[in-house]
Design a protein around this motif. Structure first.
Motif, PDB file in Angstrom:
ATOM      1  N   LYS A 158      -3.064  13.238  -8.428  1.00 23.57           N
ATOM      2  CA  LYS A 158      -3.159  12.618  -7.117  1.00 23.57           C
ATOM      3  C   LYS A 158      -1.822  12.033  -6.713  1.00 23.57           C
ATOM      4  CE  LYS A 158      -6.652  10.779  -5.400  1.00 23.57           C
ATOM      5  NZ  LYS A 158      -7.793   9.963  -4.924  1.00 23.57           N
ATOM      6  N   SER A 159      -1.578  12.040  -5.401  1.00 24.13           N
ATOM      7  CA  SER A 159      -0.426  11.350  -4.832  1.00 24.13           C
ATOM      8  C   SER A 159      -0.923  10.078  -4.163  1.00 24.13           C
ATOM      9  CB  SER A 159       0.299  12.238  -3.820  1.00 24.13           C
ATOM     10  OG  SER A 159      -0.570  12.599  -2.764  1.00 24.13           O
ATOM     11  N   THR A 160      -0.070   9.076  -4.120  1.00 22.03           N
ATOM     12  CA  THR A 160      -0.449   7.790  -3.561  1.00 22.03           C
ATOM     13  C   THR A 160       0.069   7.655  -2.134  1.00 22.03           C
ATOM     14  OG1 THR A 160       1.541   6.664  -4.332  1.00 22.03           O
ATOM     15  CG2 THR A 160      -0.309   6.820  -5.868  1.00 22.03           C
ATOM     16  N   SER A 161      -0.359   6.583  -1.488  1.00 20.80           N
ATOM     17  CA  SER A 161       0.064   6.340  -0.111  1.00 20.80           C
ATOM     18  C   SER A 161       1.548   6.032  -0.015  1.00 20.80           C
ATOM     19  CB  SER A 161      -0.747   5.175   0.475  1.00 20.80           C
ATOM     20  OG  SER A 161      -0.597   4.007  -0.326  1.00 20.80           O
ATOM     21  N   ASP A 162       2.171   5.622  -1.097  1.00 16.96           N
ATOM     22  CA  ASP A 162       3.599   5.308  -1.076  1.00 16.96           C
ATOM     23  C   ASP A 162       4.450   6.391  -1.732  1.00 16.96           C
ATOM     24  OD1 ASP A 162       2.434   4.784  -3.463  1.00 16.96           O
ATOM     25  OD2 ASP A 162       3.177   2.741  -3.664  1.00 16.96           O
ATOM     26  N   GLY A 163       3.894   7.597  -1.956  1.00 13.14           N
ATOM     27  CA  GLY A 163       4.694   8.734  -2.405  1.00 13.14           C
ATOM     28  C   GLY A 163       4.763   8.946  -3.893  1.00 13.14           C
ATOM     29  N   ALA A 164       4.085   8.140  -4.695  1.00  9.20           N
ATOM     30  CA  ALA A 164       4.087   8.350  -6.143  1.00  9.20           C
ATOM     31  C   ALA A 164       3.066   9.421  -6.513  1.00  9.20           C
ATOM     32  CB  ALA A 164       3.776   7.049  -6.868  1.00  9.20           C
ATOM     33  N   VAL A 165       3.238   9.996  -7.705  1.00  7.60           N
ATOM     34  CA  VAL A 165       2.323  11.033  -8.197  1.00  7.60           C
ATOM     35  C   VAL A 165       1.838  10.629  -9.584  1.00  7.60           C
ATOM     36  CG1 VAL A 165       2.063  13.463  -8.835  1.00  7.60           C
ATOM     37  CG2 VAL A 165       3.450  12.840  -6.852  1.00  7.60           C
TER      38      VAL A 165
END
Length: 249
Positions: A158-165
Motif C-alpha cells: 500500500k501507498s500512503t497519503s503522504d507518498g510512502a510505500v
C-alpha cells in the motif's frame, strides 16, 4: 513366576513407572487450551517493509505501488504479538488516520524513529492491530492500524497519503527478509556514488576515444600531399576533417 523384563502374576509395578497426577492434568490443559494465532494457521509475527518516501524514484514505476514492493529495497521490521518494540531512527510506523470514500482505511506514515510500537494479536474474529507512537513500555499509544492479516500467504502493498510505500505480511512468509537494508539513506547514497563512478569512467573512456580520433585525423592530414604550406594544411584541412561543423576562416 516373574519374567525377567516384565510383570508376572502377582507382581506390582514400581511407583516410579506411574505418571504423576499433576503431569496428567498439565497435559490435558495444554492439549485442550486454545493455542492462539498458530492454531488459526497464521504466524504470530508481523513483517513491516518500509520503502520510504522517494517520489522521483517511485514515479518510474509502471504499476505503482506494486512495482515498488516487488523490486526496491526496504527497511524490514518483524514485530511479535505482544512485543513492545523501539521504532528505528529511519523507520516510520504506518497508521490509519481516516477512511476514504469507499470506507477503506487510508494509511499514513508516522514520524521516523517516533517512540515504540506494539502488535496486538488477533482475538477471535478480530484481526491484528499495530499500535505506534507509544511511550516506553507501550502504555500510552497515540496511533493504530487495524485489520492486519498475519497469514504467511497474504502480503499487502500500500501507498500512503503522504507518498510512502509499505508492505505487510505474516512472519512465516518465505520472502519476508529479502531485499532488506538497515538504512535507506545509506543505500541510496551508495547507489548514487556507484552511478557517479560509472559515469566518470564512461566519460573518461569517451574522452580518450576522442583524443585518439583527433590524433588519427591529424596524422592522416600530415601524411597527405598538399600544394599549400604545412601550416595552412594543418590549420584548414585538419580542422575540416576532425571538426567539420566548425567555421574555418
Amino acid at each position: 513366576r516373574v519374567r525377567p523384563n516384565g510383570f508376572g502374576h502377582g507382581h506390582k509395578p514400581h511407583a516410579s513407572h506411574a505418571m504423576p497426577a499433576w503431569v496428567v492434568a498439565a497435559l490435558i490443559i495444554f492439549t485442550t487450551a486454545p493455542c492462539g494465532a498458530r492454531c488459526a494457521g497464521v504466524d504470530p509475527t508481523l513483517v513491516i517493509r518500509y520503502y520510504g518516501v522517494y517520489p522521483e524514484l517511485f514515479r518510474s514505476a509502471e504499476d505503482f505501488p506494486l512495482d515498488v514492493c516487488k523490486s526496491l529495497m526496504a527497511m524490514c521490521e518483524t514485530v511479535a504479538i505482544g512485543e513492545c518494540r523501539r521504532v528505528p531512527a529511519e523507520f516510520a510506523a504506518p497508521f490509519a488516520e481516516r477512511a476514504d470514500a469507499t470506507g477503506a482505511a487510508m494509511w499514513t506514515a508516522g514520524t521516523p524513529g517516533d517512540g515504540y510500537m506494539q502488535l496486538l494479536g488477533p482475538i477471535g474474529s478480530q484481526p491484528a492491530t499495530l499500535r505506534s507512537g507509544c511511550s516506553r513500555g507501550c502504555r500510552n499509544c497515540t496511533r493504530s492500524l487495524v485489520g492486519l492479516d498475519l497469514s504467511a500467504r497474504t502480503a499487502i502493498c500500500k501507498s500512503t497519503s503522504d507518498g510512502a510505500v509499505y508492505m505487510t505480511m505474516g512472519g512465516g512468509a518465505t520472502n519476508a527478509d529479502t531485499l532488506c537494508v538497515n538504512s535507506l539513506k545509506q543505500h541510496y547514497v551508495h547507489l548514487l556514488e556507484r552511478q557517479f563512478r560509472y559515469r566518470a569512467v564512461v566519460t573518461a573512456i569517451a574522452g580518450v576515444f576522442l583524443v585518439l580520433v583527433c590524433a588519427f585525423c591529424i596524422a592522416s592530414a600530415l601524411r597527405q600531399p598538399s600544394a599549400k604550406s604545412m601550416d595552412k594544411a594543418i590549420s584548414i584541412e585538419v580542422v575540416e576533417k576532425c571538426f567539420p561543423a566548425l567555421p574555418v576562416a
